[in-house]
Design an enzyme around this catalytic site. Structure first.
Site, mmCIF file in Angstrom:
data_model
loop_
_atom_site.group_PDB
_atom_site.id
_atom_site.type_symbol
_atom_site.label_atom_id
_atom_site.label_comp_id
_atom_site.label_asym_id
_atom_site.label_seq_id
_atom_site.Cartn_x
_atom_site.Cartn_y
_atom_site.Cartn_z
ATOM 1 C CD GLU A 191 -7.932 19.220 -24.162
ATOM 2 O OE1 GLU A 191 -8.529 18.904 -24.866
ATOM 3 O OE2 GLU A 191 -7.206 20.300 -24.261
ATOM 4 C CD GLU A 385 -2.686 18.841 -25.262
ATOM 5 O OE1 GLU A 385 -3.404 19.468 -26.062
ATOM 6 O OE2 GLU A 385 -3.167 17.676 -24.840
HETATM 7 C C1 GBH Z 1 -6.296 19.214 -27.363
HETATM 8 O O1 GBH Z 1 -7.582 19.353 -27.549
HETATM 9 C C2 GBH Z 1 -6.063 17.662 -27.174
HETATM 10 O O2 GBH Z 1 -5.743 17.307 -25.779
HETATM 11 C C3 GBH Z 1 -5.196 16.941 -27.992
HETATM 12 O O3 GBH Z 1 -5.404 15.636 -28.078
HETATM 13 C C4 GBH Z 1 -5.094 17.669 -29.502
HETATM 14 O O4 GBH Z 1 -4.671 16.909 -30.433
HETATM 15 C C5 GBH Z 1 -4.896 19.072 -29.368
HETATM 16 O O5 GBH Z 1 -5.404 19.696 -28.212
HETATM 17 C C6 GBH Z 1 -5.026 19.868 -30.689
HETATM 18 O O6 GBH Z 1 -6.355 20.167 -30.865
HETATM 19 O O7 GBH Z 1 -14.131 26.623 -30.232
HETATM 20 O O8 GBH Z 1 -16.073 25.718 -30.161
HETATM 21 O O9 GBH Z 1 -14.540 25.684 -32.177
HETATM 22 C C7 GBH Z 1 -8.101 20.471 -27.876
HETATM 23 C C8 GBH Z 1 -9.531 20.314 -28.371
HETATM 24 C C9 GBH Z 1 -10.053 21.748 -30.075
HETATM 25 C C10 GBH Z 1 -11.495 21.235 -28.122
HETATM 26 C C11 GBH Z 1 -11.016 22.875 -30.509
HETATM 27 C C12 GBH Z 1 -12.191 22.581 -28.620
HETATM 28 C C13 GBH Z 1 -12.829 24.026 -30.573
HETATM 29 C C14 GBH Z 1 -14.161 24.244 -30.015
HETATM 30 N N1 GBH Z 1 -10.223 21.363 -28.602
HETATM 31 N N2 GBH Z 1 -12.288 22.777 -30.060
HETATM 32 S S1 GBH Z 1 -14.854 25.589 -30.618
#
Ligand code: GBH
Length: 494
Positions: A191, A385
């Protein structure tokens, strides 16, 4: 009908409907025989041992100590203590029956300064982990970098420094030389949208910077250059180059059509590859790596902030990959607007959501995401994932009942099955996550595990979803076709 029940997003009240639909194929689930049913974790989120055995600090070690940076002031100094309890965790995976384990290496654990002298004890940990996985018949899937950047390199400019691509290549060389005898599936980075966007622009992830937009785009450019150099290193140095599979993992941002009308499907397809903002989109982070160019709409949005770079960079960034890794959690809904342009349609009030508020439950993302990405990039896909955070607790009977997670995975996997049935090549599915773990800035607030972790004493307790997923794996996905055990109440048809 709402949210395109017939367009792949299962009507949330109708698991039975979804099951009958996906079950239409003869002989049950369409998952290939060698499908990699797996679980995923990341080093910083599970290992702990933050300063043990010669490990250097990462930007997360520093950031998590900053006041107010992490929920409740949590840190990952201990996390799940997987560094010491890995054998127990592999035994859990064995009991679950997974074919493959996606883990990441902590860069500063094996190279305390990011480059230069390696740390034998750190390398030994991963060596023992790999041996234990093989002993248990579990195929390792190694993510080279999942966000825990060496603090020493951050001090040298981090991703802003053009040399960062060479640093990453040096690190990858070490991993290839030490571990490619036991690892065949590799992902370069997890990511980039997050470690660059959340870390360097929004400042909500480590290192917590709020760079200028032009700098942010430069850092992104260097991260993609680094990815490409790592691919070249693996191709050149892996012990069995032919058997080696190298990929790139993105935070897939999914747009799904509101209905299955062709005009809505076209709207969703346009939306999923459009660059409105650079942070939460796909093409900016995938086109250079997979097609060797930046998307034109994104270049226009960047304007004067567009990074200056060598003309050869784009050619170098595009290295042949064996698969594309998609982390898929949710979709936004699109229809054709009155002006003919894609129009986002918000979910209705009270729509089902995960404990982490950003995740509305939208199973259609598992159908439309893989379809759209395969159409554009023509690469085999791996769902690297997928999972759900819920407010799990130990119940009075000593168990952890998590029907919401089971229902979520069930719906999502049925949609993935449908994508596969429609011809999308998907090689694996990795549940996020094996264990409840350190959810970055959310600390221990969000529990994503199939296994509950009591962070006071490191006790692991498999949740109901663990047993459910075990059945799915053992049946090669056929159990997904069974009628759900709980009565399905028909609420407002979605
Ligand atoms: C993944 O990140 C990661 O790879 C992992 O490490 C993590 O634990 C897993 O997912 C669970 O979160 O829609 O504008 O509010 C996901 C990361 C989390 C990035 C949510 C975007 C929302 C932004 N994402 N986030 S928003």
């Amino acid at each position: 009908m709402f949210l395109g029940a017939s367009a792949g997003s299962v009507a949330l009240a109708g698991a039975a409907h979804a099951a009958s639909k996906a079950g239409a194929s003869k002989g049950g689930a369409p998952f290939p025989k060698d499908f990699a049913w797996g679980v995923a974790t990341a080093a910083y989120q599970v290992e702990g041992a933050a300063a043990e055995d010669g490990k250097g600090p990462s930007v997360w070690d520093v950031f998590s100590k900053k006041k107010g940076a992490i929920f409740d002031g949590n840190t990952a100094d201990v996390a799940c203590d997987h560094y010491h309890l890995y054998k127990q965790d592999i035994a859990l995976m064995k009991a679950l029956g997974v074919k493959s384990y996606r883990f990441s290496v902590s860069w500063p654990r094996v190279l305390p300064d990011g480059v230069g002298a390696s740390n034998p004890k750190g390398l030994d940990f991963y060596s023992r982990l790999l041996d234990e996985l093989h002993k248990n018949g579990i195929e390792p899937f190694c993510t080279i970098f999942h966000w825990d950047y060496p603090q020493a390199l951050y001090k040298k400019g981090g991703w802003l420094n053009r040399d960062s691509a060479e640093w990453f290549a040096e690190y990858t060389t070490l991993l290839a030389d030490k571990f490619s005898d036991r690892v065949q599936i590799w992902a370069t980075q997890n990511e980039p949208q997050c470690f660059i966007g959340l870390g360097l622009l929004d400042g909500v992830n480590a290192p917590g910077d709020k760079l200028k937009y032009s700098e942010y785009l430069t850092a992104a450019h260097n991260a993609m250059r680094a990815h490409a150099k790592a691919v070249q290193v693996l191709r050149a140095r892996a012990k069995d180059a032919k058997a080696t599979k190298v990929g790139y993992v993105v935070a897939a941002q999914i747009a799904q059509p509101l209905t299955d009308k062709a005009e809505d499907v076209d709207a969703a397809r346009a939306a999923i590859f459009a660059v409105g903002r650079h942070e939460w989109n796909n093409s900016w982070w995938m086109d250079p790596v997979l097609l060797g160019k930046y998307p034109e709409d994104g270049v226009a949005v960047a304007g004067k902030d567009m990074p200056k770079f060598k003309p050869t960079d784009l050619d170098e960034m595009k290295q042949p990959l064996d698969y594309l890794g998609l982390n898929i959690y949710k979709a936004d809904n699109y229809k054709r607007g009155v002006d003919g342009k894609p129009e986002q349609v918000p979910v209705p009030p009270g729509y089902p959501r995960a404990g982490s508020d950003w995740e509305p439950i939208t199973p259609g993302c598992m159908y439309w995401g893989p379809r759209f990405f395969f159409d554009r990039y023509k690469l085999p896909l791996s769902i690297t994932e997928n999972g759900l955070a819920t407010r799990d607790q130990v119940c009075l009977d000593g168990k952890i009942h998590d029907p919401q997670r089971i229902d979520y995975m069930h719906r999502y996997l049925l949609e993935l099955a449908r994508a596969i049935k429609d011809g999308v090549p998907v090689t694996g599915y990795y549940a996020w996550s094996l264990l409840d773990n350190f959810e970055w800035a959310d600390g221990y607030k969000q529990r994503f595990g199939l296994v509950y972790v009591d962070f006071q004493n490191q006790k692991r307790v498999p949740k109901d979803s663990f047993d459910w997923y075990k059945k799915v794996i053992a049946s090669g996905g056929r159990s997904l076709q069974e009628k759900v055990a709980f009565p399905v109440t028909q609420v407002t048809p979605l």
